[in-house]
Design a protein around this motif. Sequence first.
Motif, PDB file in Angstrom:
ATOM      1  N   THR A   1      33.538 -13.846  12.569  1.00  0.00           N
ATOM      2  CA  THR A   1      32.275 -13.400  13.135  1.00  0.00           C
ATOM      3  C   THR A   1      32.440 -13.174  14.626  1.00  0.00           C
ATOM      4  N   LEU A   2      32.171 -11.918  15.037  1.00  0.00           N
ATOM      5  CA  LEU A   2      32.200 -11.614  16.463  1.00  0.00           C
ATOM      6  C   LEU A   2      30.756 -11.491  16.941  1.00  0.00           C
ATOM      7  N   GLY A   3      30.401 -12.229  17.963  1.00  0.00           N
ATOM      8  CA  GLY A   3      29.045 -12.130  18.500  1.00  0.00           C
ATOM      9  C   GLY A   3      29.021 -11.190  19.683  1.00  0.00           C
TER      10      GLY A   3
ATOM     11  N   VAL B   1      16.672 -26.955  16.207  1.00  0.00           N
ATOM     12  CA  VAL B   1      16.968 -26.154  17.403  1.00  0.00           C
ATOM     13  C   VAL B   1      18.476 -26.053  17.532  1.00  0.00           C
ATOM     14  N   PRO B   2      19.006 -24.818  17.533  1.00  0.00           N
ATOM     15  CA  PRO B   2      20.457 -24.716  17.578  1.00  0.00           C
ATOM     16  C   PRO B   2      21.000 -25.251  18.904  1.00  0.00           C
ATOM     17  N   SER B   3      22.094 -25.930  18.812  1.00  0.00           N
ATOM     18  CA  SER B   3      22.673 -26.542  20.001  1.00  0.00           C
ATOM     19  C   SER B   3      23.505 -25.526  20.766  1.00  0.00           C
ATOM     20  N   MET B   4      23.645 -25.756  22.073  1.00  0.00           N
ATOM     21  CA  MET B   4      24.460 -24.867  22.891  1.00  0.00           C
ATOM     22  C   MET B   4      25.942 -25.213  22.786  1.00  0.00           C
ATOM     23  N   ILE B   5      26.254 -26.299  22.053  1.00  0.00           N
ATOM     24  CA  ILE B   5      27.652 -26.694  21.919  1.00  0.00           C
ATOM     25  C   ILE B   5      28.225 -26.052  20.655  1.00  0.00           C
ATOM     26  N   PRO B   6      29.152 -25.101  20.800  1.00  0.00           N
ATOM     27  CA  PRO B   6      29.701 -24.460  19.604  1.00  0.00           C
ATOM     28  C   PRO B   6      30.511 -25.454  18.780  1.00  0.00           C
ATOM     29  N   PRO B   7      30.336 -25.448  17.453  1.00  0.00           N
ATOM     30  CA  PRO B   7      31.137 -26.331  16.610  1.00  0.00           C
ATOM     31  C   PRO B   7      32.585 -25.830  16.546  1.00  0.00           C
ATOM     32  N   GLU B   8      33.492 -26.709  16.129  1.00  0.00           N
ATOM     33  CA  GLU B   8      34.887 -26.303  15.923  1.00  0.00           C
ATOM     34  C   GLU B   8      34.950 -25.247  14.830  1.00  0.00           C
ATOM     35  N   ARG B   9      35.707 -24.193  15.058  1.00  0.00           N
ATOM     36  CA  ARG B   9      35.854 -23.185  14.014  1.00  0.00           C
ATOM     37  C   ARG B   9      37.324 -22.814  13.886  1.00  0.00           C
ATOM     38  N   GLU B  10      37.714 -22.488  12.656  1.00  0.00           N
ATOM     39  CA  GLU B  10      39.111 -22.079  12.443  1.00  0.00           C
ATOM     40  C   GLU B  10      39.328 -20.692  13.014  1.00  0.00           C
ATOM     41  N   VAL B  11      40.520 -20.421  13.492  1.00  0.00           N
ATOM     42  CA  VAL B  11      40.839 -19.088  13.986  1.00  0.00           C
ATOM     43  C   VAL B  11      41.095 -18.174  12.788  1.00  0.00           C
TER      44      VAL B  11
ATOM     45  N   GLN C   1      26.274 -21.167  17.446  1.00  0.00           N
ATOM     46  CA  GLN C   1      26.386 -21.790  16.137  1.00  0.00           C
ATOM     47  C   GLN C   1      27.163 -20.976  15.119  1.00  0.00           C
ATOM     48  N   ILE C   2      27.187 -19.659  15.282  1.00  0.00           N
ATOM     49  CA  ILE C   2      27.720 -18.855  14.174  1.00  0.00           C
ATOM     50  C   ILE C   2      28.941 -18.015  14.539  1.00  0.00           C
ATOM     51  N   CYS C   3      29.197 -17.810  15.834  1.00  0.00           N
ATOM     52  CA  CYS C   3      30.251 -16.857  16.198  1.00  0.00           C
ATOM     53  C   CYS C   3      31.602 -17.544  16.442  1.00  0.00           C
ATOM     54  N   ASP C   4      32.677 -16.909  15.918  1.00  0.00           N
ATOM     55  CA  ASP C   4      34.025 -17.377  16.233  1.00  0.00           C
ATOM     56  C   ASP C   4      34.390 -16.954  17.645  1.00  0.00           C
ATOM     57  N   ARG C   5      34.118 -15.674  17.927  1.00  0.00           N
ATOM     58  CA  ARG C   5      34.372 -15.165  19.266  1.00  0.00           C
ATOM     59  C   ARG C   5      33.101 -14.504  19.753  1.00  0.00           C
ATOM     60  N   ILE C   6      32.909 -14.421  21.051  1.00  0.00           N
ATOM     61  CA  ILE C   6      31.762 -13.660  21.547  1.00  0.00           C
ATOM     62  C   ILE C   6      32.187 -12.693  22.647  1.00  0.00           C
ATOM     63  N   MET C   7      31.350 -11.650  22.758  1.00  0.00           N
ATOM     64  CA  MET C   7      31.493 -10.677  23.830  1.00  0.00           C
ATOM     65  C   MET C   7      30.171 -10.678  24.568  1.00  0.00           C
ATOM     66  N   VAL C   8      30.203 -10.807  25.889  1.00  0.00           N
ATOM     67  CA  VAL C   8      28.958 -10.770  26.650  1.00  0.00           C
ATOM     68  C   VAL C   8      28.820  -9.379  27.248  1.00  0.00           C
TER      69      VAL C   8
ATOM     70  N   SER D   1      34.764 -11.806  27.284  1.00  0.00           N
ATOM     71  CA  SER D   1      34.872 -12.054  25.852  1.00  0.00           C
ATOM     72  C   SER D   1      35.933 -13.108  25.606  1.00  0.00           C
ATOM     73  N   GLY D   2      35.829 -13.758  24.465  1.00  0.00           N
ATOM     74  CA  GLY D   2      36.799 -14.803  24.150  1.00  0.00           C
ATOM     75  C   GLY D   2      36.270 -15.681  23.034  1.00  0.00           C
ATOM     76  N   PHE D   3      36.998 -16.748  22.738  1.00  0.00           N
ATOM     77  CA  PHE D   3      36.530 -17.682  21.713  1.00  0.00           C
ATOM     78  C   PHE D   3      35.244 -18.333  22.207  1.00  0.00           C
ATOM     79  N   THR D   4      34.310 -18.505  21.302  1.00  0.00           N
ATOM     80  CA  THR D   4      32.987 -18.992  21.690  1.00  0.00           C
ATOM     81  C   THR D   4      33.088 -20.291  22.477  1.00  0.00           C
ATOM     82  N   SER D   5      33.879 -21.239  21.961  1.00  0.00           N
ATOM     83  CA  SER D   5      33.935 -22.539  22.619  1.00  0.00           C
ATOM     84  C   SER D   5      34.517 -22.416  24.034  1.00  0.00           C
ATOM     85  N   THR D   6      35.490 -21.521  24.188  1.00  0.00           N
ATOM     86  CA  THR D   6      36.093 -21.337  25.517  1.00  0.00           C
ATOM     87  C   THR D   6      35.075 -20.748  26.496  1.00  0.00           C
TER      88      THR D   6
END
Lengths: 314, 533
Positions: B311-313, B258-268, B487-494, B503-508
């Motif tokens: 990857t932009l989500g 089950v994918p976690s809701m906590i985004p992993p660290e990703r390089e910019v 799990q997969i996106c560097d940045r996301i747009m809602v 929109s912004g970095f997934t972890s933020t």
Amino acid sequence: MTRYIIMRVLSTIPVMVLVALFVFLMLRLAPGDPASVIAGDYATAEDVARIREQLGLSDPIVVQFLRWVASLVQGDLGTSIFSGKPVTELIGQRIEPTLMLALTTITFAVVVAVPLGTLAAFRAGSLVDRFVMLFSVGGFSVPVFVLGYILIYIFSMTLGVLPVQGYKSPFTEGIGPFLYHITLPSVTLSVIFIALIARMTRASVIEVLEEDYIRTARAKGQSEMKILTRHALRNAAVPVVTVIGIGIALLIGGVVVTESVFNIPGLGRLVLDAVLARDYPIIQGLILFFSFVYIFINLIIDLSYTLLDPRIRY
Amino acid sequence: MSILEVTNLTVKLPDGADRPFAIEDVTLKVEKGQILCIVGESGSGKSVTAFSVMGLADRRALTPVSGTIKLDGEDILDIDDARLRKLRGEKMSMIFQEPMTALNPVLRVGDQISEMLEIHTDLTRSQRKTRVIEAMTDVRLPDPEKMYRSYPHQLSGGQRQRIMIAMALTLEPQLLIADEPTTALDVTTQAQILKLIKDIQRRKGMGVMFITHDFGVVAEIADHVAVMKHGRIVEQGSVAEVLGAPKDPYTQKLIAAVPSMIPPEREVATGQIALETDDLVKTYGQAGLLGQGRVVKAVREVDLTVRRGETLGIVGESGSGKSTVARCIMRLVDPTSGEVLINGENIASLREGQLRSHRRDIQIVFQDPYRSLNPRRTVGQSIVEGPVNFGLSMNEAKARAAELMQVVGLSPDALERFPHQFSGGQRQRICIARALAMEPMILIADEAVSALDVSVQAQVLDLLDDVRKRFDLAMLFITHDLRVAAQICDRIMVMNKGEVVESGFTSTVYANPQHDYTRALLAAAPGQIGPAA
């Protein structure tokens, strides 16, 4: 919704104009000269020219077309070249038997085919189903004239229960004699439509029975009979109604042959006689009449979709 | 006291199936006033179990060969059809996955609920109507008097599912069977429906058998859990036992997947910008008889950029416009206005002929791998078609296809086979290979893992991330699933109603959502049972 109906009705006008143009051109451009046919084998070239002049056949084709459309709009389909009677009158005299034959045929076909197709679908793969499918293939394959003579042989000549030919009007001679005479031609003509409609009903109902809402109906505890009538049939109706519409169009061809086989004085016979005599005004009038009937039926079918399926809104 | 007791139930599959039994030796109980979740992946037999209890499984194809199914003491394998029909609706009811197809499209929804009363009671028409309105009010449908006369297509997904629930519960059955009832719904709607089911179940003291593939949903709703695999129950117990300390390795694996809701660290990402949109707008509408008719703004002024290797989500619920954005970028639909820049060149208004050379730069993987491959063509034919259209020789194209098969983790002899010979996950790998064969710069994944089982989903996500790195792709990842996006996106747009709300970095964004809608979405994600929770 009202807007859709108005638009749909208006959209039949350009179609009718196009049909009129085609009908007009098709016959003018076909080989053969009615003037020389009327004049007979021993006529001189002057005789033929005179007749052509009288009929307006020597005018430019555009003038002929406009003259024709103008009278058409006034409900005048011209006069028969040979009998001299107005075409509308000829059609009027012959319309009743054809209309009655078409009506009884399509009613009989629907009443038999829809339950048959539904039953076949409900028992798909069973003996009943296979019998219905076999009948369908047979129904498609046997030409109307062959089937007509076979039925005449069995029911009229051997068993003697039904008449060989003729037509009695239900309006002037009563419903009994009418049914007595119309049964055999109607059954003959309906076989192919029963085959067509039963097949389509079967396919459509089989597809619908796989749908999730049929499962929902079962989960409610609904009986299989009610599932068929209430849930399956109406959902299966759109393709079936489409095929009934096509059936009515095909019926026109069948009527010509059937009326000949059973000697019914209807439009089919009129078509046949007119074609053999190259009586242009009658042929034109009849093709137009049949085309307009077909356009009208299509209109009714299109409009019926919106009643059958609330999702269809234009 | 249990309302349902299934004991040693074995159901045979028809000859020639991939295994002899659909379910084998299944024993479970549903207690009054409790919710039993049956969890499993596709083909685990969870639905067969549910349908067997309702007597809805086709007995010619799925024959129960041993065991009993006791509903309130009565063995439903032992009763005739008439009795079974009576029990359905009165004592047990069922709701289904897809409320759109589960309702009859040509009947009014009120009449469909009323049918339940017509079958099982002697109430008059007006009495039935009163009961239906009550039932509709009970599931909190707005304006039930008016909605009674609606057809299913006029309602939203959540409303349709409420209608199904109202229908199932009108006769107050003791057992409700829910077969993935929230899987087809948006995440916020899912949260509401789960709450509704739980509320009603508590209030009426009903037993519920709830089928799901989603451990998040299990965590939200279950009292007891049974985990199924290949037709057998591998583990069952209370929700605390099974989720907290799973014993069976398969359960452990499923929970871990089950994918976690906590985004992993990703390089910019710092690659060059491959894809950019500027004020992208798409409106749908029909010109009325007089001027403008009804106009729907599917996409409003969307600006986005994706760099190579990034990857932009795009996250949003149905109708948010996220897929329309993808289709505009692909030029599968024509944008109404705005720019779509591929490597700096605007393709938004190019004509088809000019567009063709750009087509290979952007490739897409769709949601449903079953329907996006032509069933009559071999996998190899499907993969080489694109490159050959763009001038590659057949031999080169085949060689590349064989290489790509290995990249996506399949054997090159798969090229000779047809799509139906593969599982869903394998097919999605094939779709990815097909996209990569064009050597694109941009890869769009439109809900590419949404139709897959959770364990397969994780693998396909890994593959997508892997090919992004390997081919330095700019990836646009469209999803409704916030867990997957994490799990997969560097940045996301809602997106919501055609607009980008945040929109912004997934972890933020996940750590500190700014917009109310983003907060609502994050809160609605079911069962936040990630490692940190």
